[in-house]
Design a protein around this motif. Structure first.
Motif, mmCIF file in Angstrom:
data_model
loop_
_atom_site.group_PDB
_atom_site.id
_atom_site.type_symbol
_atom_site.label_atom_id
_atom_site.label_comp_id
_atom_site.label_asym_id
_atom_site.label_seq_id
_atom_site.Cartn_x
_atom_site.Cartn_y
_atom_site.Cartn_z
ATOM 1 N N ALA A 198 0.829 -1.212 0.000
ATOM 2 C CA ALA A 198 0.000 0.000 0.000
ATOM 3 C C ALA A 198 0.860 1.258 0.000
ATOM 4 O O ALA A 198 0.577 2.221 -0.721
ATOM 5 C CB ALA A 198 -0.925 -0.011 1.216
ATOM 6 N N ARG A 199 1.909 1.256 0.812
ATOM 7 C CA ARG A 199 2.798 2.433 0.846
ATOM 8 C C ARG A 199 3.437 2.664 -0.511
ATOM 9 O O ARG A 199 3.530 3.808 -0.980
ATOM 10 C CB ARG A 199 3.881 2.233 1.910
ATOM 11 N N ARG A 200 3.892 1.606 -1.145
ATOM 12 C CA ARG A 200 4.548 1.749 -2.452
ATOM 13 C C ARG A 200 3.562 2.165 -3.541
ATOM 14 O O ARG A 200 3.944 2.780 -4.540
ATOM 15 C CB ARG A 200 5.230 0.432 -2.839
ATOM 16 N N THR A 201 2.305 1.825 -3.342
ATOM 17 C CA THR A 201 1.272 2.183 -4.312
ATOM 18 C C THR A 201 0.633 3.532 -3.970
ATOM 19 O O THR A 201 -0.167 4.064 -4.748
ATOM 20 C CB THR A 201 0.192 1.076 -4.345
ATOM 21 N N VAL A 202 0.988 4.081 -2.815
ATOM 22 C CA VAL A 202 0.486 5.369 -2.327
ATOM 23 C C VAL A 202 -1.039 5.337 -2.194
ATOM 24 O O VAL A 202 -1.760 6.200 -2.701
ATOM 25 C CB VAL A 202 0.938 6.548 -3.231
ATOM 26 N N VAL A 203 -1.524 4.306 -1.520
ATOM 27 C CA VAL A 203 -2.943 4.187 -1.202
ATOM 28 C C VAL A 203 -3.057 3.764 0.251
ATOM 29 O O VAL A 203 -2.119 3.205 0.823
ATOM 30 C CB VAL A 203 -3.656 3.145 -2.104
ATOM 31 N N PRO A 204 -4.201 4.013 0.896
ATOM 32 C CA PRO A 204 -4.363 3.557 2.276
ATOM 33 C C PRO A 204 -4.388 2.035 2.339
ATOM 34 O O PRO A 204 -4.989 1.392 1.456
ATOM 35 C CB PRO A 204 -5.707 4.151 2.716
ATOM 36 N N PRO A 205 -3.744 1.435 3.339
ATOM 37 C CA PRO A 205 -3.739 -0.023 3.436
ATOM 38 C C PRO A 205 -5.108 -0.596 3.738
ATOM 39 O O PRO A 205 -5.380 -1.758 3.445
ATOM 40 C CB PRO A 205 -2.758 -0.307 4.575
ATOM 41 N N HIS A 206 -5.969 0.217 4.338
ATOM 42 C CA HIS A 206 -7.319 -0.246 4.658
ATOM 43 C C HIS A 206 -8.231 0.969 4.690
ATOM 44 O O HIS A 206 -7.998 1.904 5.446
ATOM 45 C CB HIS A 206 -7.334 -0.947 6.023
ATOM 46 N N ARG A 207 -9.250 0.970 3.836
ATOM 47 C CA ARG A 207 -10.202 2.085 3.829
ATOM 48 C C ARG A 207 -11.360 1.797 4.771
ATOM 49 O O ARG A 207 -11.915 0.700 4.768
ATOM 50 C CB ARG A 207 -10.742 2.309 2.414
ATOM 51 N N ASP A 208 -11.704 2.796 5.571
ATOM 52 C CA ASP A 208 -12.827 2.647 6.486
ATOM 53 C C ASP A 208 -14.139 2.664 5.710
ATOM 54 O O ASP A 208 -14.276 3.308 4.670
ATOM 55 C CB ASP A 208 -12.856 3.794 7.502
ATOM 56 N N GLY A 209 -15.130 1.972 6.274
ATOM 57 C CA GLY A 209 -16.482 2.058 5.724
ATOM 58 C C GLY A 209 -16.648 1.270 4.443
ATOM 59 O O GLY A 209 -15.918 0.343 4.143
ATOM 60 N N GLY A 210 -17.646 1.653 3.650
ATOM 61 C CA GLY A 210 -17.963 0.933 2.426
ATOM 62 C C GLY A 210 -18.393 1.880 1.339
ATOM 63 O O GLY A 210 -18.292 3.105 1.460
ATOM 64 N N GLN A 211 -18.902 1.320 0.231
ATOM 65 C CA GLN A 211 -19.240 2.171 -0.897
ATOM 66 C C GLN A 211 -20.508 2.979 -0.648
ATOM 67 O O GLN A 211 -20.832 3.881 -1.410
ATOM 68 C CB GLN A 211 -19.351 1.354 -2.172
ATOM 69 N N ALA A 212 -21.218 2.677 0.454
ATOM 70 C CA ALA A 212 -22.391 3.479 0.789
ATOM 71 C C ALA A 212 -22.034 4.946 0.957
ATOM 72 O O ALA A 212 -22.838 5.838 0.693
ATOM 73 C CB ALA A 212 -23.040 2.953 2.063
ATOM 74 N N GLN A 213 -20.797 5.209 1.385
ATOM 75 C CA GLN A 213 -20.400 6.586 1.603
ATOM 76 C C GLN A 213 -20.188 7.352 0.292
ATOM 77 O O GLN A 213 -20.022 8.571 0.300
ATOM 78 C CB GLN A 213 -19.102 6.616 2.429
ATOM 79 N N TYR A 214 -20.226 6.648 -0.845
ATOM 80 C CA TYR A 214 -20.021 7.307 -2.140
ATOM 81 C C TYR A 214 -21.305 7.465 -2.932
ATOM 82 O O TYR A 214 -21.299 7.977 -4.047
ATOM 83 C CB TYR A 214 -19.010 6.509 -2.972
ATOM 84 N N ILE A 215 -22.422 7.008 -2.378
ATOM 85 C CA ILE A 215 -23.668 7.013 -3.136
ATOM 86 C C ILE A 215 -24.412 8.335 -2.981
ATOM 87 O O ILE A 215 -24.834 8.696 -1.890
ATOM 88 C CB ILE A 215 -24.581 5.851 -2.680
ATOM 89 N N HIS A 216 -24.573 9.054 -4.070
ATOM 90 C CA HIS A 216 -25.389 10.272 -4.107
ATOM 91 C C HIS A 216 -25.145 11.180 -2.904
ATOM 92 O O HIS A 216 -26.070 11.580 -2.200
ATOM 93 C CB HIS A 216 -26.880 9.910 -4.157
ATOM 94 N N ARG A 217 -23.887 11.493 -2.663
ATOM 95 C CA ARG A 217 -23.592 12.357 -1.533
ATOM 96 C C ARG A 217 -22.736 13.520 -2.011
ATOM 97 O O ARG A 217 -21.679 13.306 -2.600
ATOM 98 C CB ARG A 217 -22.873 11.575 -0.423
ATOM 99 N N PRO A 218 -23.129 14.748 -1.800
ATOM 100 C CA PRO A 218 -22.337 15.889 -2.255
ATOM 101 C C PRO A 218 -21.051 16.021 -1.458
ATOM 102 O O PRO A 218 -20.911 15.482 -0.357
ATOM 103 C CB PRO A 218 -23.268 17.082 -1.978
ATOM 104 N N VAL A 219 -20.086 16.743 -2.039
ATOM 105 C CA VAL A 219 -18.846 17.020 -1.323
ATOM 106 C C VAL A 219 -19.169 17.841 -0.080
ATOM 107 O O VAL A 219 -19.916 18.817 -0.151
ATOM 108 C CB VAL A 219 -17.869 17.814 -2.232
ATOM 109 N N PRO A 220 -18.630 17.448 1.098
ATOM 110 C CA PRO A 220 -18.965 18.162 2.318
ATOM 111 C C PRO A 220 -18.580 19.639 2.259
ATOM 112 O O PRO A 220 -17.553 20.010 1.693
ATOM 113 C CB PRO A 220 -18.137 17.432 3.391
ATOM 114 N N ASP A 221 -19.411 20.460 2.841
ATOM 115 C CA ASP A 221 -19.119 21.878 2.965
ATOM 116 C C ASP A 221 -17.947 22.065 3.918
ATOM 117 O O ASP A 221 -17.979 21.575 5.057
ATOM 118 C CB ASP A 221 -20.356 22.596 3.516
#
Length: 342
Positions: A198-221
């Motif tokens: 993950a470090r070599r790929t520059v991504v988090p080794p474990h992402r919290d939560g699930g894809q529900a957090q990406y469904i029809h949700r605007p960028v937070p103010d």
């Protein structure tokens, strides 16, 4: 499976099945993630090959170029893991839920006991072949409802980033394939190896939560308070008792507001998130130290060895002792025995 015995080493062979209309990004994920891990001697822990359902040759992508695939379906017969990335030209598979004769013949080459995985709509291939009947699975949130109608025997979970059901794993769309592949590396060779990838790929080794957090949700103010500080505060105190009100106080929110905001941002409840973090902390300590089980439990916030055992058994499918035996002594030299489930 990879062997730790000198002179008997063989990398875990991953075959990536490339179908017409494939997404180049998703095709590249297994090669990037599985191409990185090495053992203490510098040997690759995985061998990754790309194959087609037909003889070697060009495979069309959803971009303005094709990829030249050097292996035909015979590569599936030698694989320890087969991964099916997404494709947008699945024809009767996507429209009617049935395999073409060519694809069915290719899949028939897969040996019993081979681990199977899909990224995004690659799940249609596994479902049409009957691998998912009666089993949990996921796919891209935007396609989950349609997929469920077409394959009613599959237990679809549209909220998670990936599902691990032992010998069959499925992921949500696009970047969730990274989460899935890192998870398989973690399951095979432990947290330390997966974290290094993950470090070599520059991504988090474990992402919290699930894809529900990406469904029809605007960028937070940016003017609206978030739960980021509370999570950082908790990560530094996993060994201490942490109540929901303690987390809410870090953001000067009511418990109700904090819980709602937390679920919006992370996709799971604060309690579920805390348990996930404590499991990860316990895994790290089991892999990297020789601390007694009682102390590992206290350091990770489970307080008793029995409680830690229950949580790790639920999350990983193995006991703390078995997990340590698999990953502490052998490290990346041996194939993990932990059948992780999610």
């Amino acid at each position: 499976m990879t062997s730790a015995v000198a002179g008997d080493f063989r990398p875990h062979r991953v075959a990536v099945l490339a179908l017409d209309g494939l997404l180049p990004f998703e095709l590249g994920i297994p090669h990037r993630i599985f191409g990185r891990p090495r053992d203490a001697r510098g040997r690759h822990l995985y061998e990754v090959v790309t194959c087609s359902a037909r003889p070697p040759g060009p495979v069309e992508t959803d971009a303005d170029f094709a990829v030249q695939v050097a292996h035909g379906p015979e590569a599936l017969a030698t694989a320890d893991t087969v991964i099916v990335p997404a494709s947008y030209e699945l024809g009767p598979l996507y429209d009617e839920g049935r395999l073409t004769g060519e694809l069915a013949a290719a899949l028939a080459r897969i040996r019993p006991g081979t681990r199977l995985a899909s990224i995004c709509t690659g799940v249609y291939v596994l479902a049409a072949a009957g691998y998912l009947d009666g089993r949990p699975a996921t796919t891209h949130w935007a396609d989950a409802e349609r997929f469920q109608r077409m394959f009613p025997k599959v237990k679809v979970d549209a909220d998670v980033l990936f599902v691990d059901d032992g010998d069959v794993l499925t992921s949500a769309g696009v970047a969730a394939g990274i989460d899935l592949c890192l998870h398989m590396v973690r399951r095979d060779f432990g947290t330390a190896v997966a974290n290094d990838v993950a470090r070599r790929t520059v991504v988090p080794p474990h992402r919290d939560g699930g894809q529900a957090q990406y469904i029809h949700r605007p960028v937070p103010d940016p003017q609206v308070a978030t739960t980021t500080a509370a999570r950082a505060w908790a990560l530094g105190r996993l060994h201490e008792p942490i109540q929901l009100r303690d987390l809410a106080e870090q953001e000067a929110m009511s418990v109700r507001t904090f819980t709602r905001r937390f679920r919006e941002e992370v996709g799971i409840s604060p309690g579920q998130w805390l348990t996930q973090q404590r499991v990860e902390r316990a895994r790290h300590l089991l892999e990297s130290t020789d601390l007694p089980m009682d102390q590992v439990a206290r350091e990770s916030g489970f307080y008793t060895a029995q409680s830690m055992r229950q949580h790790l058994q639920a999350a990983l499918g193995v006991t703390p002792t078995a997990y340590r035996r698999a990953f502490r002594t052998g490290g990346a030299e041996r194939q993990g025995a932990a059948g992780t489930r999610r």
